[in-house]
Design an enzyme around this catalytic site. Sequence first.
Site, short mmCIF file in Angstrom:
data_model
loop_
_atom_site.label_atom_id
_atom_site.label_comp_id
_atom_site.label_asym_id
_atom_site.label_seq_id
_atom_site.Cartn_x
_atom_site.Cartn_y
_atom_site.Cartn_z
N GLU A 84 0.80 -1.24 0.00
CA GLU A 84 0.00 0.00 0.00
C GLU A 84 0.83 1.28 0.00
OE1 GLU A 84 -2.71 -0.43 3.30
OE2 GLU A 84 -3.86 -2.00 2.28
N ASN A 91 2.23 -5.20 -3.21
CA ASN A 91 0.82 -5.50 -2.93
C ASN A 91 0.04 -4.20 -2.65
OD1 ASN A 91 -1.14 -7.70 -2.33
ND2 ASN A 91 -1.14 -6.86 -0.24
N HIS A 150 -10.20 -5.92 -2.81
CA HIS A 150 -11.34 -5.75 -1.89
C HIS A 150 -12.41 -4.99 -2.66
CE1 HIS A 150 -9.11 -7.19 1.58
NE2 HIS A 150 -8.13 -6.35 1.32
C1 XIL Z 1 -6.69 -6.20 7.97
C2 XIL Z 1 -7.08 -7.37 8.86
O1 XIL Z 1 -7.99 -8.19 8.14
C3 XIL Z 1 -7.72 -6.88 10.13
O2 XIL Z 1 -7.90 -7.94 11.04
C4 XIL Z 1 -6.84 -5.81 10.79
O3 XIL Z 1 -7.51 -5.26 11.90
C5 XIL Z 1 -6.49 -4.71 9.82
O4 XIL Z 1 -5.88 -5.29 8.67
N1 XIL Z 1 -5.10 -4.57 3.42
C6 XIL Z 1 -4.15 -5.41 3.92
C7 XIL Z 1 -4.47 -6.29 5.07
O5 XIL Z 1 -3.07 -5.53 3.34
O6 XIL Z 1 -3.37 -6.50 5.90
C8 XIL Z 1 -5.61 -5.74 5.89
O7 XIL Z 1 -5.96 -6.70 6.87
C9 XIL Z 1 -6.79 -5.41 5.01
C10 XIL Z 1 -6.42 -4.37 3.99
#
Ligand code: XIL
Length: 302
Positions: free
Chosen positions: A127, A169, A206
């Site tokens: 990110e 990623n 997502h």
């Molecule tokens: C999220 C987890 O699912 C949660 O449990 C935590 O509280 C926050 O992180 N992008 C990512 C993941 O790369 O690591 C994130 O995971 C979701 C968004």
Amino acid sequence: SDTLGEAAAESGRYFGTAIAGQRLSDSQYTTIANREFTMITAENEMKLDATEPNQGQFNFSRGDQIANWALQNGKQLRGHTLAWHSQQPGWMQNMEGPALRQAMLNHVTQVATHYRGKIHSWDVVNEAFADGGTGARRDSNLQRTGNDWIEAAFRAARAADPGAKLCYNDYNIDNWSWAKTQAAYNLVRDFKQRGVPIDCIGLQSHFNSGSPYPNNYRTTLQSFADLGVDVQITELDIEGSGQQQADTYRRVVEDCLAVSRCTGITVWGVRDSDSWRSQGTPLLFDGNGNKKQAYYSTLDAL
Ligand code: XIL
């Protein structure tokens, strides 16, 4: 085939899930996870705050619990994640400049070394680009150490674990027409041109009302692949329900299968009740562990 993992393997791909350590005592959860999935990502347990709670003091107990569960059950592991602006331990949040750069590189080295030989692919950097129309890097303490922080992290990861595939990623890099997608594309292209080690791009994927599945998703996957990297769908979840959700899962799978270098798909959790999107129902199993319509369309498309 009877399971997602077996169906994906028929075309040489994997099908994975995120696993949460605190759920490994739930036998419904572990039964589904063990039966259906061939690639495991620790949902939180290999992140920076988990693995280096105090500077220079590493704690791999939670990460190892997931890694051991996965490897003992014959699964492969994705490593998530070595360098990220989020879920940093407090000591790192308060750092800046050359000291932070050095601490970040030490973290990459120590964690990748600990898991050397066990990781299929590492999300080396997570990110790093901003949302919106600029295509700029995300402002963060890591970014402020200098624009070359990403390549420095990748070089350190390669040195520590030469056998792992190294991925960049991110989310919102699914729609080919979005500036953030082009920014990630240009990063990968630049790394390949200059010989900076990079092997894969992770599209979190997502999907929700603000970031829906885009019709040009296949173009995005193919365009990244054409740069000479593997493409992995790393954190798939799709807000919605019923036939519409099932159709979108089907399209994601069809798009991946249409791109030879799209080598695997990971969903971000097992049951809807395990999802980080607590108010949504974005996964393939309902809260009782039953297969949803989206499960059957996914299995059928694989
Ligand atoms: C999220 C987890 O699912 C949660 O449990 C935590 O509280 C926050 O992180 N992008 C990512 C993941 O790369 O690591 C994130 O995971 C979701 C968004």
